[in-house]
Design a protein around this motif. Structure first.
Motif, PDB file in Angstrom:
ATOM      1  N   PRO A 198       0.821  -1.228   0.000  1.00 21.99           N
ATOM      2  CA  PRO A 198       0.000   0.000   0.000  1.00 21.99           C
ATOM      3  C   PRO A 198       0.849   1.270   0.000  1.00 21.99           C
ATOM      4  O   PRO A 198       0.504   2.245  -0.680  1.00 21.99           O
ATOM      5  CB  PRO A 198      -0.799  -0.103   1.304  1.00 21.99           C
ATOM      6  CG  PRO A 198      -0.758  -1.516   1.698  1.00 21.99           C
ATOM      7  CD  PRO A 198       0.485  -2.102   1.127  1.00 21.99           C
ATOM      8  N   ILE A 202       0.075   3.955  -2.809  1.00 24.13           N
ATOM      9  CA  ILE A 202      -0.398   5.295  -2.466  1.00 24.13           C
ATOM     10  C   ILE A 202       0.648   6.327  -2.866  1.00 24.13           C
ATOM     11  O   ILE A 202       0.317   7.399  -3.393  1.00 24.13           O
ATOM     12  CB  ILE A 202      -0.699   5.398  -0.957  1.00 24.13           C
ATOM     13  CG1 ILE A 202      -1.731   4.350  -0.550  1.00 24.13           C
ATOM     14  CG2 ILE A 202      -1.214   6.778  -0.610  1.00 24.13           C
ATOM     15  CD1 ILE A 202      -1.872   4.224   0.949  1.00 24.13           C
ATOM     16  N   HIS A 205       0.401   6.918  -6.456  1.00 24.70           N
ATOM     17  CA  HIS A 205      -0.813   7.693  -6.691  1.00 24.70           C
ATOM     18  C   HIS A 205      -0.559   9.175  -6.414  1.00 24.70           C
ATOM     19  O   HIS A 205      -0.966  10.050  -7.183  1.00 24.70           O
ATOM     20  CB  HIS A 205      -1.922   7.135  -5.795  1.00 24.70           C
ATOM     21  CG  HIS A 205      -3.214   7.887  -5.861  1.00 24.70           C
ATOM     22  ND1 HIS A 205      -3.990   7.925  -6.997  1.00 24.70           N
ATOM     23  CD2 HIS A 205      -3.859   8.635  -4.937  1.00 24.70           C
ATOM     24  CE1 HIS A 205      -5.060   8.661  -6.763  1.00 24.70           C
ATOM     25  NE2 HIS A 205      -4.995   9.116  -5.530  1.00 24.70           N
ATOM     26  N   ARG A 206       0.152   9.447  -5.322  1.00 24.59           N
ATOM     27  CA  ARG A 206       0.404  10.832  -4.944  1.00 24.59           C
ATOM     28  C   ARG A 206       1.296  11.559  -5.951  1.00 24.59           C
ATOM     29  O   ARG A 206       1.124  12.751  -6.201  1.00 24.59           O
ATOM     30  CB  ARG A 206       1.074  10.904  -3.556  1.00 24.59           C
ATOM     31  CG  ARG A 206       0.135  10.644  -2.395  1.00 24.59           C
ATOM     32  CD  ARG A 206      -0.630  11.903  -1.974  1.00 24.59           C
ATOM     33  NE  ARG A 206       0.214  13.037  -1.663  1.00 24.59           N
ATOM     34  CZ  ARG A 206       0.740  13.292  -0.478  1.00 24.59           C
ATOM     35  NH1 ARG A 206       0.508  12.478   0.521  1.00 24.59           N
ATOM     36  NH2 ARG A 206       1.481  14.362  -0.288  1.00 24.59           N
ATOM     37  N   VAL A 353       2.478   9.616   4.073  1.00 23.62           N
ATOM     38  CA  VAL A 353       1.544   8.970   3.160  1.00 23.62           C
ATOM     39  C   VAL A 353       0.554   8.023   3.850  1.00 23.62           C
ATOM     40  O   VAL A 353      -0.581   7.889   3.435  1.00 23.62           O
ATOM     41  CB  VAL A 353       2.364   8.224   2.079  1.00 23.62           C
ATOM     42  CG1 VAL A 353       1.556   7.131   1.447  1.00 23.62           C
ATOM     43  CG2 VAL A 353       2.845   9.197   1.030  1.00 23.62           C
TER      44      VAL A 353
ATOM     45  N   THR B  51      -3.290  10.348   1.716  1.00 26.30           N
ATOM     46  CA  THR B  51      -3.380   9.251   0.768  1.00 26.30           C
ATOM     47  C   THR B  51      -3.821   9.707  -0.616  1.00 26.30           C
ATOM     48  O   THR B  51      -3.934   8.889  -1.518  1.00 26.30           O
ATOM     49  CB  THR B  51      -4.377   8.191   1.257  1.00 26.30           C
ATOM     50  OG1 THR B  51      -5.650   8.835   1.405  1.00 26.30           O
ATOM     51  CG2 THR B  51      -3.959   7.629   2.588  1.00 26.30           C
ATOM     52  N   VAL B  54      -7.732   8.422  -1.284  1.00 20.50           N
ATOM     53  CA  VAL B  54      -8.065   7.004  -1.325  1.00 20.50           C
ATOM     54  C   VAL B  54      -8.287   6.555   0.111  1.00 20.50           C
ATOM     55  O   VAL B  54      -7.524   6.943   0.999  1.00 20.50           O
ATOM     56  CB  VAL B  54      -6.905   6.189  -1.927  1.00 20.50           C
ATOM     57  CG1 VAL B  54      -7.267   4.713  -1.955  1.00 20.50           C
ATOM     58  CG2 VAL B  54      -6.579   6.684  -3.307  1.00 20.50           C
ATOM     59  N   ALA B  56      -7.302   4.300   2.173  1.00 17.06           N
ATOM     60  CA  ALA B  56      -6.278   3.255   2.145  1.00 17.06           C
ATOM     61  C   ALA B  56      -6.535   2.183   3.195  1.00 17.06           C
ATOM     62  O   ALA B  56      -6.329   1.001   2.938  1.00 17.06           O
ATOM     63  CB  ALA B  56      -4.908   3.877   2.344  1.00 17.06           C
TER      64      ALA B  56
END
Lengths: 570, 106
Positions: A198, A202, A205-206, A353, B51, B54, B56
């Protein structure tokens, strides 16, 4: 903003507590023999290959992998994958196909024991001492990283964090954390993957996906001031020729340095002589399963770089402190409390994050990895110190209780010493540089002596210890020359050169000395030297009847093909 | 520490590994984590700034539950059989830890 680096809440601590409840609970039940099944899973030589394969990976998925590789990813980017696709995976396949039959067949329990049977006292003594020293130094690396997490969570000064971390490891060992080794390792693997995957997704994604990451790295590299010595973006985003990693200006020399220095000498040396890992394979149910253990482990291993190196690269463009560090600044803070270092790449990304909850999962995984890693180092030190050194050379023929007592004292002493070796490790901005230097000192000459001794029956006992001593001295000499500035190789190039030098010096001297001294009689070399070991001792008669996907050689072939594809693709 | 001795002798019949099958242990830990994370994702604060919008915790929780179901199901469908006699692990003298409470295996 709070005064601690990471802002954990009750939910995170709950997840950490659940993990330790599981691990210590199984340890307690194992010692009380509440269930036959636990005994079965912990007993020698009866496990399916997928369990030992995961344990094999997990025993290594600690300090080196997680922190070292992400630090390296943050600093130099994609060339770090060579540690996996040129280094670890081919070495693991080699271990499974070529070396494992000797280990499994001869039933040795430690590297010094193998040395003793092949070469006798001289090589044994040299190797036992160097192995013990290496374990103390590597335990220091694990302790430094563990203390870094304690500091990041609680904000305590680093000296206190080191002592607390040492106490955590000691209590883990005395509460019996090592009794349930194979359960712990497999669980640790899943927890680490469950938190790092994850984190990577993530993070990607960021920054806007892979393209966003490439753009940001390119922009950062172009915009960095010249004195920050940041590698150009093209070198950070392509694995070959990897000048940023090796430090060579010439692409050709760089490729040679990586393939021979990192790939052949360092990684083969590390994986084939590292009994902390090899022992996992010896717990499987047949010679065939033992050989398949590192080969099955090679499949997940291939994909580990995506969850350790990529987060490091993301951290270097997403986390403000890392951006500052990489463009030549020296931001304050960090896990050591003495300024941000590349080693902090992963912790800082987690802070930025991961939401509370996932954060706790990640902390549990990291704590587990460093703690188990250090406990394994201490336990390996303990074995070699109590039995290979103390019993054999200092006090023979005492009671078992006596050596157990010595072992307990050695455990405590090793933990205290590790607090000081941790300070050495903390002096390195990128822990990978330090680890590779150590491997060059200890593993490269050992691998040379192993491989020559295994395939050349003429190699003599004298050559065994002379080669080891000279190889180690040669590596130290190269390292000191590099430290003094005589050899100028940034990155891990100096460590690769030291390892290659140690290997060559060891081989040459061993051959020269062997030609003028007396070899052991061939009758004593069965199971230790290739040509003296009958074929039926090296292979499993049942294997020919298995389907192809359960046989050693085809599996190794598939792994090799996959890793070549990965090398071409990146 | 007491020195009472629980019986550690092997069963005479082969049995299934049961709750302590390593796959059940993996499944249990992943399942517990999955439930907690999914609940945290549904009930807790979202932290979308970290996030990138999202959830998460929720997604990771659901993925862990899937992993848990896989391992528990695998253990259920293909149980590992513990043979009636196997080499019991001795106290490893090199691994400092409290001693096993068990009479000698022989």
């Amino acid at each position: 903003m709070s005064d601690t680096l990471i802002d954990a809440n009750w939910l995170d601590y709950l997840l950490v507590a659940i993990y330790f409840g599981f691990v210590l609970g199984i340890g307690v039940m194992a010692r009380r023999s509440v269930s036959d099944s636990i005994d079965f899973f912990l007993s020698g030589r009866s496990l399916p290959a997928w369990v030992t394969g995961l344990a094999f990976i997990s025993a290594n998925l600690g300090a080196v992998e997680i922190m070292g590789m992400s630090a390296n990813g943050a600093e130099i980017g994609m060339p770090t994958v060579h540690y996996f696709w040129v280094g670890a995976v081919p070495a693991m396949l080699f271990l499974g196909v070529v070396m494992m039959p000797f280990y499994y067949g001869s039933k040795v329990r430690s590297v010094p024991e193998f040395m003793f049977r092949r070469f006798g006292t001289g090589a044994h003594l040299v190797n036992a001492i160097s192995f013990a020293v290496a374990q103390l130094l590597i335990a220091g690396v694990n302790l430094a990283l563990l203390a870094g997490i304690v500091h990041a969570l609680l904000g305590w000064p680093i000296w206190i964090a080191l002592v607390v971390a040492g106490a955590i490891v000691l209590s883990y060992i005395t509460l019996g954390g090592l009794s349930a080794a194979i359960y712990n390792e497999v669980l640790q693997f899943f927890v680490i993957v469950a938190s790092l995957l994850p984190l990577t997704l993530i993070g990607l994604h960021r920054v806007g996906g892979w393209d966003g990451l490439t753009d940001k790295i390119t922009a950062a590299a172009d915009g960095a001031p010249a004195d920050a010595a940041v590698a150009p973006a093209s070198q950070q985003l392509e694995s070959w020729p990897g000048q940023a990693l090796s430090g060579f200006d010439s692409p050709l020399l760089s490729v040679i340095g990586i393939v021979f220095g990192l790939g052949f000498v360092l990684s083969f040396g590390y994986w084939t002589t590292n009994f902390v890992e090899v022992q996992r394979a010896m717990a499987s149910d047949s010679i065939s399963a033992a050989r398949k253990t590192p080969i099955i482990g090679a499949f997940p291993k291939m994909f580990v770089p995506f969850i350790v190196i990529v987060p490091g690269m993301i951290s270097a463009v997403l986390v403000q402190e890392m951006v500052d560090l990489k463009s030549g600044g020296s931001p304050a803070g960090g896990a050591s409390g003495e300024g941000v270092a590349y080693n902090d790449a992963l912790l800082l990304l987690m802070r930025d994050v991961l939401p509370n909850g996932l954060l706790g999962l990640a902390i549990a995984g990291l704590l587990a990895a460093f703690m188990a890693g250090m406990a394994a180092n201490i336990s390996a030190f303990n074995t070699v110190f109590s039995y290979d050194l103390w019993q054999r050379y200092i006090r023979k023929d005492h009671s078992d209780d006596y050596y157990l007592r010595i072992g307990r004292l050695a455990t405590i002493a090793a933990t205290v010493i590790a607090i000081f070796t941790a300070r050495i490790a903390m002096g390195y901005d990128n822990v990978m540089d330090y680890l590779q230097t150590l491997f060059g000192f200890f593993n490269a000459p050992l691998f040379a002596t192993f491989i020559l001794g295994m395939f050349w029956k003429r190699m003599t006992p004298t050559a065994g210890w002379v080669g080891l001593v000279a190889g180690t001295l040669a590596a130290i000499a190269v390292d000191r020359l590099a430290a003094a500035g005589v050899i100028d190789l940034p990155g891990q190039g100096a460590a690769f050169l030291a390892a290659a030098t140690a290997f060559v010096v060891d081989i040459v001297l061993s051959i020269v000395v062997s030609l003028v001294t007396k070899p052991k009689p061939a009758s004593e070399l069965r199971g230790l030297v290739y040509s003296e070991t009958p074929r039926e001792d090296r292979t499993d008669p049942d294997e020919a009847s298995m389907p192809w996907w359960r046989r050693t050689a085809p599996l190794a072939g598939i792994a090799l093909a996959m890793v070549i594809v990965l090398n071409v693709a990146f | 520490m007491s020195t009472d001795t629980t019986s550690g002798s092997a069963q005479s019949q082969p049995r299934k590994a049961g709750a302590f099958d390593i796959r059940n242990i993996i499944g249990a830990l992943m399942g517990v984590y999955g439930v907690i994370l999914a609940l945290a994702g549904l009930l807790g604060e979202h932290e979308p700034a970290k996030t990138g919008d999202v959830n998460a915790n929720l997604w990771t929780g659901l993925a862990l539950l899937a992993v848990a179901v896989f391992f528990l199901g695998w253990a259920k469908l293909k149980p590992i059989v513990v043979p009636p006699d196997f080499d019991r692990p001795d106290d490893d003298p090199t691994r400092p830890a409290p001693q096993r409470k068990r009479p000698p295996a022989h």
